[in-house]
Write a protein that holds these residues in place. Structure first.
Motif, PDB file in Angstrom:
ATOM      1  N   VAL A 233       0.858  -1.183   0.000  1.00  0.00           N
ATOM      2  CA  VAL A 233       0.000   0.000   0.000  1.00  0.00           C
ATOM      3  C   VAL A 233       0.900   1.241   0.000  1.00  0.00           C
ATOM      4  O   VAL A 233       1.842   1.319   0.794  1.00  0.00           O
ATOM      5  N   SER A 234       0.609   2.199  -0.873  1.00  0.00           N
ATOM      6  CA  SER A 234       1.463   3.384  -0.920  1.00  0.00           C
ATOM      7  C   SER A 234       0.712   4.595  -1.431  1.00  0.00           C
ATOM      8  O   SER A 234      -0.205   4.486  -2.253  1.00  0.00           O
ATOM      9  N   ALA A 235       1.104   5.749  -0.896  1.00  0.00           N
ATOM     10  CA  ALA A 235       0.578   7.044  -1.351  1.00  0.00           C
ATOM     11  C   ALA A 235       1.777   7.939  -1.612  1.00  0.00           C
ATOM     12  O   ALA A 235       2.060   8.868  -0.856  1.00  0.00           O
ATOM     13  N   ILE A 236       2.504   7.640  -2.675  1.00  0.00           N
ATOM     14  CA  ILE A 236       3.734   8.350  -3.016  1.00  0.00           C
ATOM     15  C   ILE A 236       3.724   8.647  -4.511  1.00  0.00           C
ATOM     16  O   ILE A 236       2.867   8.162  -5.253  1.00  0.00           O
ATOM     17  N   GLY A 237       4.685   9.429  -4.956  1.00  0.00           N
ATOM     18  CA  GLY A 237       4.706   9.840  -6.350  1.00  0.00           C
ATOM     19  C   GLY A 237       4.982   8.713  -7.321  1.00  0.00           C
ATOM     20  O   GLY A 237       4.425   8.676  -8.413  1.00  0.00           O
ATOM     21  N   PHE A 242       8.856   1.501  -5.182  1.00  0.00           N
ATOM     22  CA  PHE A 242       8.675   0.853  -3.879  1.00  0.00           C
ATOM     23  C   PHE A 242       8.328  -0.623  -4.059  1.00  0.00           C
ATOM     24  O   PHE A 242       8.902  -1.497  -3.398  1.00  0.00           O
ATOM     25  N   GLU A 243       7.404  -0.907  -4.948  1.00  0.00           N
ATOM     26  CA  GLU A 243       6.965  -2.291  -5.159  1.00  0.00           C
ATOM     27  C   GLU A 243       8.074  -3.148  -5.756  1.00  0.00           C
ATOM     28  O   GLU A 243       8.238  -4.321  -5.390  1.00  0.00           O
ATOM     29  N   LYS A 244       8.863  -2.566  -6.641  1.00  0.00           N
ATOM     30  CA  LYS A 244       9.984  -3.293  -7.226  1.00  0.00           C
ATOM     31  C   LYS A 244      11.023  -3.639  -6.165  1.00  0.00           C
ATOM     32  O   LYS A 244      11.608  -4.729  -6.173  1.00  0.00           O
ATOM     33  N   THR A 245      11.247  -2.715  -5.239  1.00  0.00           N
ATOM     34  CA  THR A 245      12.196  -2.962  -4.152  1.00  0.00           C
ATOM     35  C   THR A 245      11.740  -4.129  -3.295  1.00  0.00           C
ATOM     36  O   THR A 245      12.548  -4.991  -2.904  1.00  0.00           O
ATOM     37  N   LEU A 246      10.442  -4.184  -2.995  1.00  0.00           N
ATOM     38  CA  LEU A 246       9.910  -5.302  -2.215  1.00  0.00           C
ATOM     39  C   LEU A 246      10.098  -6.625  -2.954  1.00  0.00           C
ATOM     40  O   LEU A 246      10.530  -7.628  -2.365  1.00  0.00           O
ATOM     41  N   GLN A 247       9.787  -6.620  -4.243  1.00  0.00           N
ATOM     42  CA  GLN A 247       9.906  -7.843  -5.026  1.00  0.00           C
ATOM     43  C   GLN A 247      11.357  -8.300  -5.128  1.00  0.00           C
ATOM     44  O   GLN A 247      11.648  -9.503  -5.048  1.00  0.00           O
ATOM     45  N   ASN A 248      12.263  -7.347  -5.271  1.00  0.00           N
ATOM     46  CA  ASN A 248      13.683  -7.698  -5.357  1.00  0.00           C
ATOM     47  C   ASN A 248      14.210  -8.280  -4.059  1.00  0.00           C
ATOM     48  O   ASN A 248      15.217  -8.991  -4.052  1.00  0.00           O
ATOM     49  N   SER A 249      13.539  -7.966  -2.942  1.00  0.00           N
ATOM     50  CA  SER A 249      13.956  -8.512  -1.651  1.00  0.00           C
ATOM     51  C   SER A 249      13.247  -9.830  -1.343  1.00  0.00           C
ATOM     52  O   SER A 249      13.386 -10.368  -0.242  1.00  0.00           O
ATOM     53  N   THR A 256      -1.595  -4.687  -4.840  1.00  0.00           N
ATOM     54  CA  THR A 256      -1.014  -3.354  -4.703  1.00  0.00           C
ATOM     55  C   THR A 256      -2.146  -2.330  -4.682  1.00  0.00           C
ATOM     56  O   THR A 256      -3.143  -2.478  -5.397  1.00  0.00           O
ATOM     57  N   ALA A 257      -1.998  -1.301  -3.855  1.00  0.00           N
ATOM     58  CA  ALA A 257      -2.987  -0.224  -3.771  1.00  0.00           C
ATOM     59  C   ALA A 257      -2.258   1.106  -3.834  1.00  0.00           C
ATOM     60  O   ALA A 257      -1.322   1.343  -3.067  1.00  0.00           O
ATOM     61  N   HIS A 258      -2.687   1.966  -4.746  1.00  0.00           N
ATOM     62  CA  HIS A 258      -2.054   3.268  -4.939  1.00  0.00           C
ATOM     63  C   HIS A 258      -3.035   4.374  -4.577  1.00  0.00           C
ATOM     64  O   HIS A 258      -4.182   4.373  -5.038  1.00  0.00           O
ATOM     65  N   TYR A 259      -2.580   5.301  -3.762  1.00  0.00           N
ATOM     66  CA  TYR A 259      -3.355   6.486  -3.408  1.00  0.00           C
ATOM     67  C   TYR A 259      -2.567   7.712  -3.827  1.00  0.00           C
ATOM     68  O   TYR A 259      -1.349   7.637  -4.040  1.00  0.00           O
ATOM     69  N   GLU A 271      -9.698  -2.166   5.608  1.00  0.00           N
ATOM     70  CA  GLU A 271     -10.640  -3.217   6.022  1.00  0.00           C
ATOM     71  C   GLU A 271     -10.595  -4.433   5.113  1.00  0.00           C
ATOM     72  O   GLU A 271     -10.770  -5.567   5.561  1.00  0.00           O
ATOM     73  N   LYS A 272     -10.347  -4.216   3.822  1.00  0.00           N
ATOM     74  CA  LYS A 272     -10.355  -5.327   2.867  1.00  0.00           C
ATOM     75  C   LYS A 272      -9.228  -6.325   3.094  1.00  0.00           C
ATOM     76  O   LYS A 272      -9.283  -7.451   2.590  1.00  0.00           O
ATOM     77  N   TYR A 273      -8.208  -5.924   3.848  1.00  0.00           N
ATOM     78  CA  TYR A 273      -7.082  -6.825   4.079  1.00  0.00           C
ATOM     79  C   TYR A 273      -7.304  -7.736   5.285  1.00  0.00           C
ATOM     80  O   TYR A 273      -6.499  -8.649   5.518  1.00  0.00           O
ATOM     81  N   ASN A 274      -8.364  -7.472   6.049  1.00  0.00           N
ATOM     82  CA  ASN A 274      -8.658  -8.257   7.261  1.00  0.00           C
ATOM     83  C   ASN A 274      -7.423  -8.293   8.152  1.00  0.00           C
ATOM     84  O   ASN A 274      -6.923  -7.255   8.545  1.00  0.00           O
ATOM     85  N   ASP A 275      -6.901  -9.467   8.443  1.00  0.00           N
ATOM     86  CA  ASP A 275      -5.730  -9.579   9.312  1.00  0.00           C
ATOM     87  C   ASP A 275      -4.483 -10.002   8.537  1.00  0.00           C
ATOM     88  O   ASP A 275      -3.528 -10.532   9.133  1.00  0.00           O
ATOM     89  N   GLU A 276      -4.474  -9.789   7.239  1.00  0.00           N
ATOM     90  CA  GLU A 276      -3.324 -10.170   6.426  1.00  0.00           C
ATOM     91  C   GLU A 276      -2.224  -9.110   6.517  1.00  0.00           C
ATOM     92  O   GLU A 276      -2.465  -7.971   6.932  1.00  0.00           O
ATOM     93  N   ILE A 277      -1.025  -9.493   6.104  1.00  0.00           N
ATOM     94  CA  ILE A 277       0.145  -8.611   6.199  1.00  0.00           C
ATOM     95  C   ILE A 277       0.035  -7.453   5.211  1.00  0.00           C
ATOM     96  O   ILE A 277      -0.290  -7.642   4.040  1.00  0.00           O
ATOM     97  N   VAL A 278       0.320  -6.258   5.710  1.00  0.00           N
ATOM     98  CA  VAL A 278       0.343  -5.052   4.891  1.00  0.00           C
ATOM     99  C   VAL A 278       1.729  -4.429   4.994  1.00  0.00           C
ATOM    100  O   VAL A 278       2.293  -4.316   6.090  1.00  0.00           O
ATOM    101  N   ILE A 279       2.280  -4.030   3.845  1.00  0.00           N
ATOM    102  CA  ILE A 279       3.602  -3.388   3.813  1.00  0.00           C
ATOM    103  C   ILE A 279       3.463  -2.032   3.126  1.00  0.00           C
ATOM    104  O   ILE A 279       2.828  -1.923   2.078  1.00  0.00           O
TER     105      ILE A 279
END
Length: 326
Positions: A233-237, A242-249, A256-259, A271-279
């Motif tokens: 989840v991200s609200a950046i330019g 950011f997502e590529k960095t996560l995948q590379n790690s 993915t959710a963009h704001y 709410e849609k993620y319930n108790d799942e991991i959010v980064i």
């Protein structure tokens, strides 16, 4: 990203054509304003303390904040007393100028100033009147340098050094001024800037973002567990970086959710993620800490400038008398 912003990063579109007359008007007004300051028709205030502006010529996230953090730490390592001023975009306070401390929220000061203050612990002041921000700092601190996070186009404020950050991936979009394109000023402005730094890319004058260990959003503590998947989840330019960095790690992105940049999150957004991991990014985390679940994490990143950037910066700092013996 709305339709206008989407059109900025296409070679051309019908919407671009429609907006071009407004861009012409924007160019005329901004150029006239710049000329008036150059001719001394508009008064510019000069600070007694050296001011370094870290800005850009395009709207949207270009990577100023990581460079501001690195620059502040670099100057502190040379025993200089440093403070940061910012417009505080996205924040609304009843009182300006506003000192940012641990009690100030992102709703009051904006996300980036809060992030900078929590990272560095140095004096940070936000407000639309940069002269008032600087005056408040000088009244309360004996400073060696003030860094302005953004403000390249705020010609009323005198400055000693200008650093312009350019996103190496999106660069200048379609090359048009607002609103037909993302530019606040034409690329000719870069010729008058002291230091142009690419965020990523292969240019000699660049910085690379180096990811650190994932931290817990609620506690700020390091996570010992290796996360193999999560919702990004991200609200950046530029969320793709950011997502590529996560995948590379090694993190598998479940979604993915963009704001929009500087978006003010609410618990309902998750709410849609319930108790799942959010980064999320560090800039997102400062806005979500109050309602974060135990399995939400953020990825801190640090700017690592090239040798060419550091050498040029040292030369500028020496020329301006900010640092000696470099």
């Amino acid at each position: 990203m709305n339709k206008i912003e989407q059109s900025w990063y296409k070679n051309f579109s019908f919407l671009t054509l429609v907006l071009l007359p407004l861009s012409g008007l924007f160019w005329f007004i901004s150029t006239l304003r710049s000329v008036c300051y150059k001719l001394g028709l508009f008064e510019q205030f000069k600070c007694d303390v050296p001011v370094i502006v870290v800005g850009n010529i395009s709207v949207g996230g270009n990577g100023k904040t990581p460079f501001v953090i690195w620059l502040t730490q670099y100057l502190q390592q040379h025993d200089l007393k440093v403070a940061v001023i910012s417009r505080g975009y996205g924040g609304t306070s009843e009182v300006y100028p506003l000192f940012v401390d641990s009690s100030i929220t992102t709703a009051q000061a904006g996300d980036e100033p809060v992030l900078i203050q929590r990272r560095l612990g140095c004096p940070v002041v936000v407000g639309p009147d940069r002269k008032a921000n600087i005056k408040l700092l000088n009244t309360n601190y004996d400073l060696d340098v003030i860094i302005s996070d953004d403000g390249m186009q705020h010609y009323k404020m005198g400055r000693d050094i200008e650093c312009c950050i350019v996103d190496s991936e999106r660069r200048f979009g379609n090359g048009f001024l607002m609103p037909a394109g993302p530019l606040r000023e034409t690329t000719k402005r870069l010729k008058s800037v002291d230091l142009v730094v690419e965020n990523g890319g292969a240019d000699n004058f660049n910085y690379q973002l180096q990811a650190s260990t994932l931290l817990n959003v609620a506690t700020g503590e390091k996570t010992e567990a290796l996360l193999d998947s999560g919702h990004a989840v991200s609200a950046i330019g530029n969320p793709a970086r950011f997502e590529k960095t996560l995948q590379n790690s090694g993190v598998k992105l479940l979604s993915t959710a963009h704001y929009r940049d500087h978006y003010a999150y609410t618990p309902a957004d998750f709410e849609k993620y319930n108790d799942e991991i959010v980064i999320m990014t560090e800039k997102d985390a400062v806005k979500c800490r109050a309602f974060a679940k135990p399995n939400w994490y953020f990825l801190p990143v640090d700017a690592k400038p090239s040798t060419a950037v550091i050498n040029k910066l040292n030369l500028l700092l020496k020329e301006k008398g900010i640092l000696n013996g470099l």
